[in-house]
Design an enzyme around this catalytic site. Structure first.
Site, mmCIF file in Angstrom:
data_model
loop_
_atom_site.group_PDB
_atom_site.id
_atom_site.type_symbol
_atom_site.label_atom_id
_atom_site.label_comp_id
_atom_site.label_asym_id
_atom_site.label_seq_id
_atom_site.Cartn_x
_atom_site.Cartn_y
_atom_site.Cartn_z
ATOM 1 N N LYS A 160 6.443 -8.316 -6.144
ATOM 2 C CA LYS A 160 5.209 -8.657 -6.863
ATOM 3 C C LYS A 160 5.381 -8.422 -8.368
ATOM 4 C CE LYS A 160 2.393 -7.900 -2.759
ATOM 5 N NZ LYS A 160 1.518 -7.063 -1.949
ATOM 6 N N GLN A 191 -1.437 -1.395 -2.541
ATOM 7 C CA GLN A 191 -0.565 -1.847 -1.455
ATOM 8 C C GLN A 191 -0.911 -1.128 -0.145
ATOM 9 O OE1 GLN A 191 1.631 -4.360 -1.720
ATOM 10 N NE2 GLN A 191 2.349 -4.187 0.370
ATOM 11 N N ASP A 235 -6.662 -8.878 -4.265
ATOM 12 C CA ASP A 235 -6.303 -8.969 -2.853
ATOM 13 C C ASP A 235 -7.467 -9.525 -2.031
ATOM 14 O OD1 ASP A 235 -3.882 -8.419 -1.775
ATOM 15 O OD2 ASP A 235 -4.170 -6.255 -1.665
HETATM 16 N N1 GUN Z 1 0.541 -5.148 2.896
HETATM 17 C C1 GUN Z 1 0.990 -6.236 3.576
HETATM 18 N N2 GUN Z 1 0.434 -7.345 3.064
HETATM 19 C C2 GUN Z 1 -0.378 -6.966 2.063
HETATM 20 C C3 GUN Z 1 -1.230 -7.671 1.161
HETATM 21 O O1 GUN Z 1 -1.371 -8.898 1.183
HETATM 22 N N3 GUN Z 1 -1.918 -6.893 0.270
HETATM 23 C C4 GUN Z 1 -1.800 -5.546 0.251
HETATM 24 N N4 GUN Z 1 -2.508 -4.878 -0.637
HETATM 25 N N5 GUN Z 1 -1.024 -4.878 1.052
HETATM 26 C C5 GUN Z 1 -0.305 -5.582 1.963
#
Ligand code: GUN
Length: 310
Positions: free
Chosen positions: A53, A97, A120
């Protein structure tokens, strides 16, 4: 006729190019879009996701920072981290996350995000917008699924969409997004009776339950479009030979790493019965990061009162 492979990696690359152009336009107006990523502890999978990311931000021109609180952080302390990011004028997007360590109440943390910075799409205000079919910040993986389907010109209106898996991150929002496109949506889960029979109704089947290759031939109606969200590790050589017969590249990968990835759908079944399917890897996965970039720029524009075309 052989099944069409829906190339998520190529679609994600295109969305990232569009995001870079968007970001250039914003920067030309003096804005510096910025994403803050909160990574608690040292979950190896989360570390890999977060690294990709941050790297994507650099490519697109979004400024980024990573905050790394200790594994033992309490809910209240993590809420403080989130609130300090909410208060910062220079931060447009915040991503916490997941999963968080067991002692942390995930919902309590997500509910304290400023909705306008929740890239998100997991704050109740954003989930509520999704429920009422209004545009906003939608969770990245389901938003990516819709991008794959739309950009591949797959008709959704009036068609039967079956989503397997009811997680808040993927299954539930994917069902709502498909509904907003006028698909007839069925949301299945671990308690669904005769899952195979329900799945056989699908024109579009979204598999997001995290069970390696559970969806086999008897679940697929010939001509179905399969969207496979699963990313499971296959570590027994016999399984690699079973699910990827004659695939020398897979076997070589298994020999190099000791495992290979498989989705929730048996790839042999997709190749045999689907009109089109997303491969694993290289299908849905790359869209998650691409949509995060897109959501961060949407948030950056909205916070400055700028229209989508700017
Ligand atoms: N963990 C796995 N996929 C995601 C996601 O799309 N966003 C977040 N914040 N954590 C994740």
């Amino acid at each position: 006729m052989s099944a069409q492979v829906l190339d998520g990696a190529a679609i994600a690359a295109l969305i990232r190019v569009e995001a870079r152009l968007d970001c250039e336009r914003l920067r030309a107006r003096g804005a510096k879009p910025r994403l803050a990523v909160v990574l608690v502890g040292n979950n190896p999978a989360s570390e890999i996701y977060v690294r990709s990311k941050i790297k994507a931000c650099a490519e697109v021109g979004i400024e980024s920072e990573k905050l790394t609180p200790e594994e033992g952080i309490s809910t209240a302390e993590l809420v403080e981290v989130v609130e300090s990011l909410n208060a910062r004028e220079d931060v447009d997007g915040i991503l916490v996350q997941l999963p968080l360590p067991k002692q942390v109440e995930t919902r309590q943390v997500l509910e304290r995000l400023a909705p306008e910075k929740d890239v998100d799409g997991l704050h109740p205000a954003n989930l509520g917008r999704l429920l009422s079919g209004r545009a906003g910040l939608a969770p990245c993986t389901p938003a990516g699924i819709l991008q794959i389907l739309k950009r591949s010109r797959i008709e959704l209106a009036g068609r039967e969409a079956v989503v397997v898996g009811r997680s808040e991150l993927v299954g539930k929002p994917a069902a709502l997004l498909l509904l907003a496109e006028n698909a007839t949506v069925t949301l299945c889960h671990s308690r669904t009776r005769d899952l195979a029979a329900v799945c056989r109704r699908a024109d579009i089947l979204v598999a997001a339950m995290g069970k390696p290759a559970l969806i086999g031939r008897e679940y697929l109606r010939p001509g179905v479009v399969v969207v496979d969200v699963g990313t499971n590790r296959l570590s027994a050589r016999s399984d690699v030979e079973k699910y990827f017969p004659g695939d020398a590249a897979r076997l070589a990968e298994w020999e190099r790493r000791g495992s290979t990835l498989i989705g929730d759908v048996d790839p042999r079944a997709s190749r045999e019965f689907a009109a089109a399917y997303t491969p694993v890897p290289g299908g849905v996965g790359p869209l998650t990061v691409a949509m995060l970039m897109s959501n961060t720029l949407t948030a950056a524009r909205a916070r400055r009162g700028l229209a989508a075309s700017v």
